[in-house]
Design a protein around this motif. Structure first.
Motif, mmCIF file in Angstrom:
data_model
loop_
_atom_site.group_PDB
_atom_site.id
_atom_site.type_symbol
_atom_site.label_atom_id
_atom_site.label_comp_id
_atom_site.label_asym_id
_atom_site.label_seq_id
_atom_site.Cartn_x
_atom_site.Cartn_y
_atom_site.Cartn_z
ATOM 1 N N UNK A 147 0.843 -1.190 0.000
ATOM 2 C CA UNK A 147 0.000 0.000 0.000
ATOM 3 C C UNK A 147 0.881 1.244 0.000
ATOM 4 N N UNK A 148 0.427 2.273 -0.687
ATOM 5 C CA UNK A 148 1.107 3.567 -0.677
ATOM 6 C C UNK A 148 0.408 4.427 0.361
ATOM 7 N N UNK A 149 1.101 4.724 1.471
ATOM 8 C CA UNK A 149 0.517 5.503 2.565
ATOM 9 C C UNK A 149 0.930 6.959 2.401
ATOM 10 N N UNK A 150 0.065 7.748 1.794
ATOM 11 C CA UNK A 150 0.369 9.158 1.557
ATOM 12 C C UNK A 150 0.074 9.964 2.816
ATOM 13 N N UNK A 151 1.004 10.835 3.186
ATOM 14 C CA UNK A 151 0.804 11.703 4.341
ATOM 15 C C UNK A 151 -0.292 12.713 4.027
ATOM 16 N N UNK A 209 3.966 12.813 -0.622
ATOM 17 C CA UNK A 209 4.890 12.398 0.424
ATOM 18 C C UNK A 209 4.396 11.064 0.977
ATOM 19 N N UNK A 210 5.126 10.006 0.687
ATOM 20 C CA UNK A 210 4.755 8.662 1.121
ATOM 21 C C UNK A 210 5.532 8.333 2.392
ATOM 22 N N UNK A 215 7.115 5.278 10.359
ATOM 23 C CA UNK A 215 6.729 6.646 10.726
ATOM 24 C C UNK A 215 5.233 6.785 10.976
ATOM 25 N N UNK A 216 4.459 5.755 10.725
ATOM 26 C CA UNK A 216 3.007 5.879 10.815
ATOM 27 C C UNK A 216 2.539 6.273 12.214
ATOM 28 N N UNK A 217 3.022 5.592 13.240
ATOM 29 C CA UNK A 217 2.553 5.861 14.602
ATOM 30 C C UNK A 217 2.823 7.302 15.005
ATOM 31 N N UNK A 233 9.493 14.260 10.371
ATOM 32 C CA UNK A 233 8.783 13.133 9.774
ATOM 33 C C UNK A 233 8.513 13.331 8.286
ATOM 34 N N UNK A 234 8.746 14.550 7.791
ATOM 35 C CA UNK A 234 8.431 14.871 6.402
ATOM 36 C C UNK A 234 9.581 14.603 5.445
#
Length: 274
Positions: A147-151, A209-210, A215-217, A233-234
């Motif tokens: 999955x691509x987790x986009x910020x 920005x993926x 870094x999700x938490x 985080x960016x």
């Protein structure tokens, strides 16, 4: 930038991938291979449950409208122009600043689309021999199929024209954060990219920005409000994690939808105007 993407995973899959504790079946969205601005999209976020006795943040899967409307906006007319927020300035812009500090989310995607003008088309345009250039869409997706987790960031807006108990009185909207596109060459370029773009930066100067899983938490934690800590985080993701390939120009029409939009082409299409 990110102006169109695909999101076909089921909510049951997303809840497992992101460790979601709460989602409402009535918010289930159909698979969408041509997500466009103002559509409803899945977002993973953390906030206390409404009317819950315990006010701890709960990781939720929610359906938000793509195109952020600031809480102070008089109307939602500019939502379609607020689909992206630059990661370099998101902490400064009045429309995004408060959301960046406390209302951050992840927007799951299969990948995103960008359009490229071919070298011959650019030459004709520069010579004034063509007023409208043909643009070839490319699909950018994780090379490993993940999955691509986009910020993202999200906001709530109250429609002043409706009573408070109206089901559409409150809007929940979001934006995708973007960063400079990766200039490094693709590790395994698609054959159809020759002699075309060999890196994301050659496809488009910006990209979503993926965020990697580690870094999700931190990104979702609403208790993290220090701007400088959040900006760390960016950082852009490492190079070599995505691949790009040409897809049918049918994706250029938002009315078209279906898994066939993601099929790889052996070569770019011809004679189709964007």
């Amino acid at each position: 930038m990110c102006g169109r993407y695909a999101a076909s995973r089921r909510p049951e899959d997303l809840t497992g991938l992101f460790g979601v504790e709460k989602w409402e079946p009535e918010e289930t969205l159909a698979p969408d291979w041509n997500v466009a601005p103002t559509k409803s999209v899945y977002a993973v976020l953390e906030r206390p449950l409404k009317d819950a006795a315990e006010r701890r943040p709960v990781r939720q899967l929610r359906a938000l409208r793509w195109g952020l409307v600031p809480s102070w906006a008089k109307n939602p007319e500019g939502a379609a122009k607020m689909i992206n927020a630059r990661s370099e300035t998101v902490h400064e812009k009045p429309s995004f600043r408060r959301a960046f500090e406390t209302r951050r989310c992840l927007l799951p995607a299969d990948g995103y689309y960008e359009w490229v003008t071919g070298a011959q088309e650019r030459e004709l345009e520069e010579q004034g021999r063509r007023k409208r250039t043909r643009k070839q869409p490319y699909f950018v997706t994780p090379a490993d199929g993940s999955v691509m987790a986009m910020a993202g960031i999200y906001e709530f807006w109250r429609d002043p024209t409706l009573p408070g108990d109206h089901p559409q009185a409150w809007w929940a909207t979001c934006s995708v954060l973007t960063t400079d596109a990766d200039p490094e060459p693709f590790a395994q370029p698609h054959p159809a990219l020759e002699p075309g773009p060999r890196s994301l930066a050659e496809i488009h100067p910006r990209m979503p920005l993926v965020l990697p899983p580690e870094r999700w938490d931190a990104w979702l934690d609403p208790a993290r409000t220090d701007v400088q800590e959040l900006r760390v985080l960016l950082a852009p993701p490492p190079s070599g994690l995505v691949r790009a390939y040409p897809v049918t120009t049918a994706v250029s029409d938002v009315r078209n939808n279906g898994p066939e939009l993601l099929e790889e082409l052996a070569a770019p299409e011809e004679s189709t105007l964007f």
